[in-house]
Design an enzyme around this catalytic site. Sequence first.
Site, PDB file in Angstrom:
ATOM      1  N   GLY A  31       9.895   0.428  -1.997  1.00 45.69           N
ATOM      2  CA  GLY A  31      11.016   0.561  -2.004  1.00 45.69           C
ATOM      3  C   GLY A  31      11.822   1.799  -1.707  1.00 45.69           C
ATOM      4  O   GLY A  31      12.995   2.080  -1.116  1.00 45.69           O
ATOM      5  N   VAL A 285     -16.205   6.062   3.373  1.00 47.82           N
ATOM      6  CA  VAL A 285     -16.974   5.683   2.167  1.00 47.82           C
ATOM      7  C   VAL A 285     -16.370   4.138   1.444  1.00 47.82           C
ATOM      8  O   VAL A 285     -16.944   3.627   0.670  1.00 47.82           O
ATOM      9  CB  VAL A 285     -16.579   6.865   1.252  1.00 47.82           C
ATOM     10  CG1 VAL A 285     -14.838   6.931   1.176  1.00 47.82           C
ATOM     11  CG2 VAL A 285     -16.987   6.402  -0.052  1.00 47.82           C
ATOM     12  N   CYS A 291      -3.067  -2.216  -1.497  1.00 50.78           N
ATOM     13  CA  CYS A 291      -2.689  -3.520  -0.822  1.00 50.78           C
ATOM     14  C   CYS A 291      -4.115  -4.288  -0.225  1.00 50.78           C
ATOM     15  O   CYS A 291      -4.173  -5.406  -0.645  1.00 50.78           O
ATOM     16  CB  CYS A 291      -1.877  -3.228   0.509  1.00 50.78           C
ATOM     17  SG  CYS A 291      -0.267  -2.625   0.354  1.00 50.78           S
TER      18      CYS A 291
END
Length: 485
Positions: A31, A285, A291
């Site tokens: 946002g 790694v 997400c």
Amino acid sequence: MPIDNSQGVTGSTTEQAPVRKIACIGAGYVGGPTCSILALKCPDVQVTVVDRNEHRINQWNSNKLPIYEPGLDEIVQHCRGKNLFFSTDMTTALKEADLIFISVNTPTKTFGLGKGRAADLKFVESCARLIAEVCDQSKIVVEKSTVPVRSAASIINILKANTKAGVKYQVLSNPEFLAEGTAVSDLISPDRVLIGGENSDEGRKAIRALSWIYQHWVPADKIVTTNTWSSELSKLAANAFLAQRISSINAISALCESTGADVSEVAKAIGLDSRLGPKFLQASVGFGGSCFQKDILNLVYISESLNLPNVAAYWQQVIDMNEYQKSRFGQRIVSGMFNTISDKHIAILGFAFKKNTGDTRESPAICVCKHLLEEGAYLHIYDPKVEKEQIMQDLSEENCGAISVSIHEDPYDAARGTHALVICTEWDQFLEYDYKRMYDSMMKPAFIFDGRKILDHVALSKIGFHVETIGMRTSQQYFYTLFCQ
Ligand code: UDX
Ligand code: ADP
């Protein structure tokens, strides 16, 4: 960075403008930057970002923003108080807005049905309820948070069931594709803007209104309109495809370590195929961030719920490979240091999930540190942007044995007296360090485990370091394979 608020939409007067005021619920990583760019590029539109977290809003109104994002400070300073506002007064902002973005977090459920996989939509739902409760004029509601397919349907249902007389809502899906660390350039020059909506006169009108906003700076051919469900699924699919590439190259990195191939050479060879392209082939790694894991787990859950177990198993493997990569790196550190790190001191360089952000959500560094702590090591952690409190919180959340962690503000302090350096984040500044100086201050033999494959390993070996990295067999491993097995 010079502030460029050049507009692509010309000749629009305030009377003609389909949107004059925007409200955005959620002043987070999505946002905040999104609305800052909207305000910058649409000086004729007033943008108010609201959040129930007063501390966060105070930070957005201060000189130290709650998130680190290159280029964002200047833009916020340029627009704040003119057409960009941060507020906790949700009611006023929602009532006044023509268009409302929902940009709240959708974490993975930690309890009940779908625990550990399904997205928890309670924050999205509470936004829909609040909008219905306070708004007495028709609005366009835009779902920006990443949500499961058909979430817009739930928002529509909640709005319809609670709407005041005469008020109508159009719900659009407009997923955000920005990546942290590059949010400003991603927003200013997006590959595409995706808008999903209802195939009706009102739906198309709402899509045109949101397109009008983006057309202030995004070329029309990059604004893609679809039906709502395609838009929702595209966001999950895009993240799943990106993560899948990383898991694929990480799977190859394990093969490289066992065969003597070099994963960077393999990635280059693969990426030169124009059908594949060179991006997102950096073995590491493991991937982190808010997400990828969440969205793939969500995709797996949706597939299972729709009785598509093969599809679910396919995507689950992307997550499993990532877990394998993170734990493989931790194990490699232990085995590289003579199979014991108990009471050894290890410097961790980088704790953020990627460079140019202070975000640690799902950072692979957390997994690596927990592994090393469980093996009895003392950790000395340095990251240029992550707050000390955040690191302590990330490492104390779960049971990881006695906490033996100190956080440093200087990388040379972190390295002093340690047996090994472990690179967990690919910060550019790590390339500039005086590793001879670090080496001289460390215990011997001194090790470097480069989890991002960013350092000059030949130069480090010449200094005297024993170097191990992802996707490449070291001479020591080769020796071990030849003579000790
Ligand atoms: C991602 C998507 O890129 C973005 O489009 C979406 O809107 C949100 O999720 P983000 O998580 O912010 O963005 O960062 P990204 O650059 O995608 O990196 C994710 C993780 O993958 C990081 O841990 C990064 O270090 C890792 N990564 C990325 C690799 O290990 N190798 C690569 O080649 C690329
Ligand atoms: P993202 O990365 O998706 O932007 P963040 O956690 O950074 O996620 O930001 C989400 C923001 O949404 C947080 O600041 C949180 O306080 C805010 N938020 C969550 N639910 C609500 C709600 N019902 N009303 C207002 N703000 C909310």
